[in-house]
Design a protein around this motif. Structure first.
Motif, PDB file in Angstrom:
ATOM      1  N   THR A   1      64.027  75.452  38.041  1.00 47.24           N
ATOM      2  CA  THR A   1      63.489  76.790  37.761  1.00 47.24           C
ATOM      3  C   THR A   1      63.975  77.829  38.771  1.00 47.24           C
ATOM      4  OG1 THR A   1      61.456  76.189  38.970  1.00 47.24           O
ATOM      5  CG2 THR A   1      61.447  75.911  36.582  1.00 47.24           C
TER       6      THR A   1
ATOM      7  N   SER B   1      66.179  81.088  37.725  1.00 53.47           N
ATOM      8  CA  SER B   1      65.692  82.446  38.024  1.00 53.47           C
ATOM      9  C   SER B   1      66.757  83.303  38.695  1.00 53.47           C
ATOM     10  CB  SER B   1      64.443  82.380  38.906  1.00 53.47           C
ATOM     11  OG  SER B   1      64.755  81.837  40.183  1.00 53.47           O
TER      12      SER B   1
ATOM     13  N   SER C   1      63.363  81.815  31.017  1.00 54.45           N
ATOM     14  CA  SER C   1      62.967  80.428  30.793  1.00 54.45           C
ATOM     15  C   SER C   1      61.456  80.280  30.706  1.00 54.45           C
ATOM     16  CB  SER C   1      63.498  79.528  31.913  1.00 54.45           C
ATOM     17  OG  SER C   1      62.938  79.857  33.157  1.00 54.45           O
TER      18      SER C   1
ATOM     19  N   THR D   1      58.451  76.973  30.381  1.00 59.73           N
ATOM     20  CA  THR D   1      58.186  75.531  30.395  1.00 59.73           C
ATOM     21  C   THR D   1      57.005  75.218  29.478  1.00 59.73           C
ATOM     22  OG1 THR D   1      58.997  75.302  32.667  1.00 59.73           O
ATOM     23  CG2 THR D   1      57.616  73.534  31.813  1.00 59.73           C
TER      24      THR D   1
END
Length: 334
Positions: free
Chosen positions: A205, A209, A216, A218
């Motif tokens: 992640t 970023s 994105s 999750t």
């Protein structure tokens, strides 16, 4: 009228009968000698020349489940390619069918019965309560584990993934796949939770970023089965939101997601990157449902496992942890 035979005729007949009997006995003896001496000798010479003779000093068994057969075959090929260097016979022992898998206990029992000098075991994320393999004398058989680490068993070495690097690698591949712009869904199930999972997710992640054109999200699911359920959060998201790429973290999640995309006829619109191995995953990759598949370099793992095993047998110690090389395979062989 009675015909009288000369005594010489009886003598000739007896002679030929005796000669025929002797010849038959000689043929039988020669054939027996061929079967019991010449054939084994020829076979042993062939084994030695091929480098696979049964008279090698060590015996190593590779075990795992049938759903990982293709991976295990590659591990076996890598290990057996260096078997001659270690005076070792390498055996691959895998159930023929998924229904025969049972637990790893049966395979460890086989290794115990065979009195193996070492075991290389591919253990997937679904395993639990791994038994300790012992030989006929009740002593632990040196064990090297692959894929999953279990601190409760006395493995001499574990060959696994650098999760931090894996997270960065998947993020880079995702950015390249979308050419720097698009929306991404990361699927996380309970099967994804390992001692290193937080390291992996943080790396993934954080790297994602850093790409300003990527967004994105999750999706946390309680089980891989939720991916294909009627009320699947993944299904709902695909129906209501824009999604350009899905990232899966395990083989099971990748396969179920590939099936979902196929069922929803989304396999052309939504790309899929997954960490996966095995025949089913290979099939989805060949059909372009899986866009990219990351997997460990199984042949090199086989070689590394043999190196660590014989380091232990020779010196009494081995590297506790070996980082596996990661292989990237793209649909269409790109």
């Amino acid at each position: 009228m009675e015909v009288l035979h000369h005594p010489m005729e009886y003598t000739k007949k007896s002679f030929f009968k005796i000669a025929a009997s002797c010849l038959s006995v000689a043929v039988i003896l020669l054939f027996s000698a061929y079967i019991f001496y010449l054939v084994p000798y020829t076979n042993s010479m062939g084994d030695d020349s091929a480098g696979t003779g049964e008279n090698r000093h060590y015996h190593v068994i590779i075990i795992g489940k049938s759903n990982n057969k293709s991976v295990l075959q590659q591990i076996y090929e890598g290990a057996s390619s260096v078997g001659c260097d270690y005076d070792c016979v390498v055996e691959l022992h895998v159930p023929q069918f998924h229904a025969d898998d049972g637990s790893l206990q049966a395979q460890f029992d086989y290794a115990s019965m065979a009195n193996a000098d070492g075991i290389i075991a591919y253990i997937d994320e679904s395993e639990s309560n791994i038994p300790v393999p012992v030989n006929r004398q009740g002593k632990n058989i040196p064990l090297i584990t692959i894929a999953q680490y279990f601190p409760s068993i006395p493995q001499i070495s574990y060959i696994g993934i650098n999760y931090s690097e894996m997270g960065r690698l998947i993020a880079r591949e995702s950015n390249g796949c979308l050419q720097g712009s698009g929306s991404i869904v990361i699927i996380n199930t309970n099967s994804s939770i390992t001692p290193y999972y937080s390291t992996f997710m943080n790396s993934l992640t954080n790297t994602l970023s850093g790409y300003t054109g990527l967004n994105s999200l999750t999706l946390d699911l309680s089980s891989p089965k939720d991916i294909l359920s009627a009320k699947s959060p993944v299904r709902t998201h695909l129906l209501k939101n824009q999604c350009d790429l899905i990232i899966c973290l395990t083989t099971e999640d990748t396969i179920r997601t590939a099936q979902l995309l196929s069922d929803m006829h989304k396999n052309e619109a939504v790309r899929l990157i997954g960490f996966a191995e095995g025949d089913v995953a290979d099939l989805y990759l060949s059909k372009n449902v899986i866009t990219e598949m990351l997997s460990i370099d199984s042949q090199n793992i086989g070689k590394s496992a043999m190196k660590e095993l014989f380091e232990y047998l020779k010196n009494g110690y081995a590297n506790n942890y070996i980082t596996a090389d990661v292989r990237i395979t793209k649909a269409g062989g790109i």
